[in-house]
Scaffold this motif. Structure first.
Motif: not given
Length: 139
Positions: A40, A47, A91, A99, A103, A106-107
Motif C-alpha cells: 500500500d 502515485e 471516478n 484519479r 486512488l 481509497s487505499v
C-alpha cells in the motif's frame, strides 16, 4: 524522519519507490505480516511522486519524500513547490487519468489510515498518508 529528495523527472518515480521499499525493510517491516502495508505504501508513493512529477515539475524542480516509521503507524509524505491544492476527482470512466489522488485516498481509507493535503509556506504543498502498522499476531 527519513527524507529523500529527487529531481522532478519521470525516472524519480521508480527510484523513490525502490528507496522507500529499502527503507521500510531496513526499519523491520519485512515478512508476511507487513506485506500489505508495504505494498500500500509503495502504491501511494508511486502515485504521489508521479503526480508531483507530472503536475508540479514546472514550478518545483525537486520533489521530497519523507518517511516516518512508528510503533503504531507509518507516515509517508511527498512535498513539491507548486502551490496548487489538488482534489481527488470523481471516478470518471471517460478519462484516462486524474484519479491518482482518489486512488491514494481509497487505499489509505481501506487500510484504516488517513491522508490529507497541506500548504507549505508561500508556495508548495505536502500530500501525506498515514497507515496503521498491523498488530502482532495472537500467540
Amino acid at each position: 524522519m527519513w527524507r529523500f529528495p529527487v529531481p522532478a523527472t519521470e525516472a524519480s518515480v521508480p527510484l523513490t519507490r525502490h528507496a522507500v521499499r529499502d527503507r521500510l525493510l531496513a526499519q523491520g517491516l519485512a515478512g508476511v505480516r507487513y506485506q500489505e502495508l508495504v505494498d500500500d505504501l509503495l502504491l501511494i508513493v508511486s502515485e504521489l511522486v508521479g503526480n508531483a512529477v507530472t503536475h508540479a515539475a514546472e514550478l518545483s524542480p525537486e520533489v521530497v519524500t519523507e518517511l516516518s516509521v512508528g510503533q503504531a503507524s507509518v507516515r509517508v509524505s511527498v512535498e513539491d513547490g507548486d502551490p496548487y491544492h489538488p482534489k481527488a476527482l470523481a471516478n470518471d470512466t471517460g478519462r484516462t487519468g486524474g484519479r491518482g489522488l482518489l486512488l491514494v485516498k481509497s487505499v489509505t481509507l481501506q487500510a484504516g489510515g488517513v491522508c490529507d493535503v497541506e500548504r507549505r509556506g508561500e508556495s508548495g504543498k505536502v500530500i501525506w498518508a498515514s497507515l496503521p502498522v498491523p498488530p502482532e499476531p495472537a500467540p
